[in-house]
Design a protein around this motif. Sequence first.
Motif, PDB file in Angstrom:
ATOM      1  N   LEU A  25       0.810  -1.219   0.000  1.00  0.00           N
ATOM      2  CA  LEU A  25       0.000   0.000   0.000  1.00  0.00           C
ATOM      3  C   LEU A  25       0.847   1.274   0.000  1.00  0.00           C
ATOM      4  N   GLN A  26       2.011   1.223   0.595  1.00  0.00           N
ATOM      5  CA  GLN A  26       2.841   2.429   0.697  1.00  0.00           C
ATOM      6  C   GLN A  26       3.861   2.570  -0.432  1.00  0.00           C
ATOM      7  N   ASP A  27       4.439   1.445  -0.884  1.00  0.00           N
ATOM      8  CA  ASP A  27       5.563   1.520  -1.820  1.00  0.00           C
ATOM      9  C   ASP A  27       5.228   1.076  -3.248  1.00  0.00           C
ATOM     10  N   VAL A  28       4.192   0.265  -3.417  1.00  0.00           N
ATOM     11  CA  VAL A  28       3.886  -0.288  -4.735  1.00  0.00           C
ATOM     12  C   VAL A  28       2.627   0.338  -5.329  1.00  0.00           C
ATOM     13  N   TYR A  29       1.536   0.247  -4.601  1.00  0.00           N
ATOM     14  CA  TYR A  29       0.235   0.646  -5.127  1.00  0.00           C
ATOM     15  C   TYR A  29       0.175   2.106  -5.576  1.00  0.00           C
ATOM     16  N   PRO A  30       0.706   3.064  -4.821  1.00  0.00           N
ATOM     17  CA  PRO A  30       0.575   4.474  -5.223  1.00  0.00           C
ATOM     18  C   PRO A  30       1.281   4.822  -6.538  1.00  0.00           C
ATOM     19  N   LEU A  31       2.243   4.001  -6.976  1.00  0.00           N
ATOM     20  CA  LEU A  31       2.980   4.304  -8.202  1.00  0.00           C
ATOM     21  C   LEU A  31       2.136   4.083  -9.452  1.00  0.00           C
ATOM     22  N   ARG A  32       1.100   3.261  -9.349  1.00  0.00           N
ATOM     23  CA  ARG A  32       0.216   2.948 -10.472  1.00  0.00           C
ATOM     24  C   ARG A  32       0.992   2.385 -11.660  1.00  0.00           C
ATOM     25  N   ARG A  33       1.935   1.513 -11.334  1.00  0.00           N
ATOM     26  CA  ARG A  33       2.700   0.834 -12.366  1.00  0.00           C
ATOM     27  C   ARG A  33       2.756  -0.657 -12.053  1.00  0.00           C
ATOM     28  N   ILE A  52     -10.103  18.149 -30.279  1.00  0.00           N
ATOM     29  CA  ILE A  52      -8.946  17.395 -29.797  1.00  0.00           C
ATOM     30  C   ILE A  52      -8.132  18.227 -28.814  1.00  0.00           C
ATOM     31  N   GLN A  53      -7.907  19.484 -29.163  1.00  0.00           N
ATOM     32  CA  GLN A  53      -7.150  20.373 -28.280  1.00  0.00           C
ATOM     33  C   GLN A  53      -7.845  20.539 -26.939  1.00  0.00           C
ATOM     34  N   ARG A  54      -9.157  20.677 -26.986  1.00  0.00           N
ATOM     35  CA  ARG A  54      -9.943  20.865 -25.756  1.00  0.00           C
ATOM     36  C   ARG A  54      -9.882  19.609 -24.876  1.00  0.00           C
ATOM     37  N   ILE A  55     -10.013  18.471 -25.500  1.00  0.00           N
ATOM     38  CA  ILE A  55      -9.966  17.208 -24.749  1.00  0.00           C
ATOM     39  C   ILE A  55      -8.592  17.019 -24.114  1.00  0.00           C
ATOM     40  N   GLN A  56      -7.535  17.283 -24.879  1.00  0.00           N
ATOM     41  CA  GLN A  56      -6.183  17.114 -24.338  1.00  0.00           C
ATOM     42  C   GLN A  56      -5.938  18.058 -23.165  1.00  0.00           C
ATOM     43  N   LYS A  57      -6.381  19.282 -23.301  1.00  0.00           N
ATOM     44  CA  LYS A  57      -6.170  20.257 -22.233  1.00  0.00           C
ATOM     45  C   LYS A  57      -6.914  19.862 -20.969  1.00  0.00           C
ATOM     46  N   GLN A  58      -8.119  19.308 -21.141  1.00  0.00           N
ATOM     47  CA  GLN A  58      -8.965  18.963 -20.004  1.00  0.00           C
ATOM     48  C   GLN A  58      -8.533  17.681 -19.303  1.00  0.00           C
ATOM     49  N   THR A  59      -8.000  16.713 -20.064  1.00  0.00           N
ATOM     50  CA  THR A  59      -7.812  15.375 -19.506  1.00  0.00           C
ATOM     51  C   THR A  59      -6.369  14.921 -19.401  1.00  0.00           C
ATOM     52  N   HIS A  60      -5.423  15.596 -20.035  1.00  0.00           N
ATOM     53  CA  HIS A  60      -4.047  15.094 -20.072  1.00  0.00           C
ATOM     54  C   HIS A  60      -3.470  14.936 -18.666  1.00  0.00           C
ATOM     55  N   CYS A  61      -2.800  13.793 -18.468  1.00  0.00           N
ATOM     56  CA  CYS A  61      -2.186  13.506 -17.163  1.00  0.00           C
ATOM     57  C   CYS A  61      -0.826  12.883 -17.411  1.00  0.00           C
ATOM     58  N   ASP A  62       0.230  13.511 -16.898  1.00  0.00           N
ATOM     59  CA  ASP A  62       1.568  12.945 -17.038  1.00  0.00           C
ATOM     60  C   ASP A  62       1.651  11.659 -16.231  1.00  0.00           C
ATOM     61  N   GLU A  63       2.325  10.649 -16.793  1.00  0.00           N
ATOM     62  CA  GLU A  63       2.464   9.368 -16.102  1.00  0.00           C
ATOM     63  C   GLU A  63       3.192   9.532 -14.778  1.00  0.00           C
ATOM     64  N   GLN A  64       4.141  10.473 -14.741  1.00  0.00           N
ATOM     65  CA  GLN A  64       4.915  10.660 -13.504  1.00  0.00           C
ATOM     66  C   GLN A  64       4.068  11.338 -12.421  1.00  0.00           C
ATOM     67  N   ASN A  65       2.980  11.974 -12.829  1.00  0.00           N
ATOM     68  CA  ASN A  65       2.171  12.726 -11.868  1.00  0.00           C
ATOM     69  C   ASN A  65       0.765  12.174 -11.749  1.00  0.00           C
ATOM     70  N   THR A  66       0.621  10.868 -11.966  1.00  0.00           N
ATOM     71  CA  THR A  66      -0.682  10.240 -11.863  1.00  0.00           C
ATOM     72  C   THR A  66      -1.217  10.380 -10.450  1.00  0.00           C
TER      73      THR A  66
END
Length: 328
Positions: free
Chosen positions: A21-29, A303-317
């Motif tokens: 729960l502390q070291d694996v799960y939060p990474l979402r990988r 497309i631009q609107r959708i990307q702006k609204q929903t984009h999420c960096d993998e490192q900042n999930t």
Amino acid sequence: MELQEKISVPIFTAVEREVFLQDVYPLRRPAVLRGVDLGPCVERWTVEYLGNKGGNRDVKIHVSTEAQMDFLHKNFVYKTLPFNEFVKRASEMNHTDFFLSEDESYYLRSLGEDIRKEPAELNKQFPALADDFHIPPFFEPEQFFSSVFRISSCGLQLWTHYDVMDNLLAQVTGRKRVVLYSPQDALHLYLSGDKSEVLDIDGPDLKRFPEFVKARRYECVLEPGDLLFIPALWFHNTLALQFGVGVNVFWRHLPADSYDKKDPYGNKDPVAAARALQTLERALHCLDELPAEYRDFYGRRMIQRIQKQTHCDEQNTILPSSPLTKPA
């Protein structure tokens, strides 16, 4: 595939609940969890033991003459066999008794009692075997969705797809290669629903699928007793390196009402996502009323609107609200 960036899935040893729960799960990988107690199944589930304990109840199975099973084009047939006969055949490379050919492959994905309404659950479909398998205590009991019993012939490869729930793949016996792709690489996977059209991920047709080389390939080999954490929306493709038996445990990591209540497989898009996709289809039909240059222009704006609204960096999930997670 040599042209893709290849990343090894990390291995964690002797993982207990708090570490997960502390070291694996939060990474979402994805993560391989080695040394987790799965119960006596790892030693007991031989072909003979499974046949004796599982008995002669009929099971619905996939049978294919092709090693790479293709759900989109259905290069397999559904057949029914007594469970003990199925296990015997699945463990063989060549068969005296067969449906299609002497070297056909077999695959079992257990189903609920009412396949249209009930998720699979090991202790209901295979109660004589259920006590041998210990579900890891990595989520709350009320979040449990299903425990899917899987058995496959050596060499059988299953199509690339994603699930909408978090899950643990327990490789009880046999070795299995698993290749995974991040949700962020979805646009490179040529999706049809929840499945990729790229069947041969090791030697793809790059004339048909040129963008596939851009997808980053996460890979691991599961040994008997290993667990693989597969976060929701991560695409995965499995190849049985040996005859193998496994159990997939799925749980609801989003609020319960986020999921389609009529989904016994756990692979329908969340309710809100399904509504959004339906709305998008209606919007696209609206654009059909315009000339081509206008469709192109307003399509690009969408497309631009959708990307702006929903984009999420993998490192900042960001993890969804859940009793499993705590703010950092």
